[in-house]
Design a protein around this motif. Structure first.
Motif, PDB file in Angstrom:
ATOM      1  N   LEU A 113      -6.023  22.475  30.181  1.00  0.00           N
ATOM      2  CA  LEU A 113      -5.110  21.353  30.022  1.00  0.00           C
ATOM      3  C   LEU A 113      -3.566  21.942  30.769  1.00  0.00           C
ATOM      4  N   VAL A 114      -3.262  22.680  30.462  1.00  0.00           N
ATOM      5  CA  VAL A 114      -2.071  23.491  30.880  1.00  0.00           C
ATOM      6  C   VAL A 114      -2.095  23.690  32.437  1.00  0.00           C
ATOM      7  N   TYR A 115      -3.160  24.378  32.796  1.00  0.00           N
ATOM      8  CA  TYR A 115      -3.378  24.369  34.092  1.00  0.00           C
ATOM      9  C   TYR A 115      -3.188  23.187  35.003  1.00  0.00           C
ATOM     10  N   GLY A 116      -3.770  22.151  34.346  1.00  0.00           N
ATOM     11  CA  GLY A 116      -3.907  20.603  35.039  1.00  0.00           C
ATOM     12  C   GLY A 116      -2.466  20.224  35.084  1.00  0.00           C
ATOM     13  N   ILE A 117      -1.669  20.264  33.951  1.00  0.00           N
ATOM     14  CA  ILE A 117      -0.469  19.632  33.954  1.00  0.00           C
ATOM     15  C   ILE A 117       0.622  20.325  34.986  1.00  0.00           C
ATOM     16  N   GLY A 118       0.084  21.813  35.155  1.00  0.00           N
ATOM     17  CA  GLY A 118       1.148  22.494  35.953  1.00  0.00           C
ATOM     18  C   GLY A 118       0.818  22.113  37.531  1.00  0.00           C
ATOM     19  N   VAL A 119      -0.430  21.627  37.623  1.00  0.00           N
ATOM     20  CA  VAL A 119      -0.988  21.147  39.007  1.00  0.00           C
ATOM     21  C   VAL A 119      -0.176  19.764  39.411  1.00  0.00           C
ATOM     22  N   LEU A 120      -0.208  18.815  38.330  1.00  0.00           N
ATOM     23  CA  LEU A 120       0.484  17.811  38.633  1.00  0.00           C
ATOM     24  C   LEU A 120       1.872  17.654  38.685  1.00  0.00           C
TER      25      LEU A 120
END
Length: 326
Positions: free
Chosen positions: A297-304
């Motif tokens: 989730l943290v990686y995904g939010i970073g990508v967004l």
């Protein structure tokens, strides 16, 4: 090409319309990401708690851990609790250590950022000047040998996987020569090899893109006009050519930054770097699914966030992109 008419309240402000569209897209993508992360545990075959604790774990311990994680509740109620926890910064509890996932992420995230951000800075600092230089040197078909050497070298370097490059760097510079530490992040010298392993491939790709975009810009009429005015070459290239070549460069730079986030997982494991990359690999082996869920989730939010930032920077460089076209 037809231009869509903005709603009445937004007609006078293309920036406001742009912000609403981008934030709306960000919100939808964030909801999809959160829902997918939530379903991660639900879609795992069998009992994830039993898988994490092992087949020999007492039934009482398994049942207690399931109750603590709320896995006995109906699915919709688990989803509501999950969303409520995210609002308050609660990512759940580690199945193996019992430590809050948010604490684990808070402990490991700084180390990952300390590695990824300098690597990205190196990519930008190397790729843009290098691509601009070789565009100037090889424009108009000049210096075919230099163009061939540049293209061949960047293609070769870009083709080397981060993991393989990291292993080769450790074997040569750490084991054979002893110039740098083999693992850890104890001092400044510990950053050299991991940053090189992360940055070398993306810098090679981005340098080629900068060169191609700059060559395209150098053929435009406004560059010929600038030269006709006998402006210094430095102003022609830096003030007129480079800003116009940065649009595609920023787009690819944002995509590469998101790719480098994934690359940190492999590089951190090679260098025993105490960041999220090594933590997620370890938690996958331990079947610690809430921890995997939180890190994903943290990686995904970073990508967004990276994609949103790139959209804003592109709009600043080219305000015409704030107008919605169909």
């Amino acid at each position: 090409m037809a231009v869509a008419v903005a709603p009445a309240g937004l007609r006078g402000s293309p920036w406001l319309s742009f912000a609403v569209r981008r934030l709306g897209r960000f919100a939808i993508s964030l909801w999809v990401l959160i829902t997918t992360a939530f379903l991660m545990i639900q879609l795992i075959p069998g009992d994830p708690v039993r898988a994490a604790l092992g087949l020999t774990a007492p039934v009482e311990l398994v049942n207690a851990r399931r109750a603590a994680l709320g896995l006995d509740d109906p699915l919709w109620l688990q989803y509501v609790h999950y969303l409520g926890g995210l609002v308050t910064g609660d990512f759940g509890t580690s199945m193996t250590s019992g430590q809050p996932v948010s604490e684990v992420i808070g402990d490991r995230l700084p180390a990952t950022l300390e590695l990824a951000l300098p690597a990205f800075a190196v990519v930008i600092a190397v790729a843009i000047p290098l691509g601009l230089l070789f565009a100037v040197l090889t424009r108009g078909g000049r210096r075919r040998g230099g163009e061939l050497a540049f293209t061949s070298t960047t293609v070769l370097l870009a083709a080397i996987p981060e993991f393989l490059l990291a292993v080769a760097l450790v074997a040569f510079f750490s084991v054979q020569l002893g110039w740098f530490p083999v693992a850890g992040n104890a001092d400044a010298s510990s950053f050299v090899l991991p940053v090189i392993a992360l940055a070398l491939g993306p810098a090679s790709v981005l340098a080629r893109i900068v060169r191609v975009e700059t060559l395209s810009v150098l053929g435009n009429d406004f560059i010929r006009t600038a030269r006709a005015k006998r402006l210094p070459a430095r102003l022609v290239y830096l003030r007129h050519a480079l800003p116009n070549a940065l649009t595609a460069t920023l787009t690819m730079g944002g995509l590469m930054l998101t790719g480098m986030v994934a690359g940190t997982v492999l590089v951190e494991n090679v260098f025993a770097w105490p960041g999220l990359g090594s933590t997620i690999a370890q938690s996958i082996l331990q079947k610690d699914y809430p921890l995997v869920q939180g890190i994903v989730l943290v990686y995904g939010i970073g990508v967004l966030l990276v994609n949103l930032t790139v959209d804003v920077l592109l709009a600043v460089l080219d305000p015409r992109s704030t107008i919605r076209e169909t």
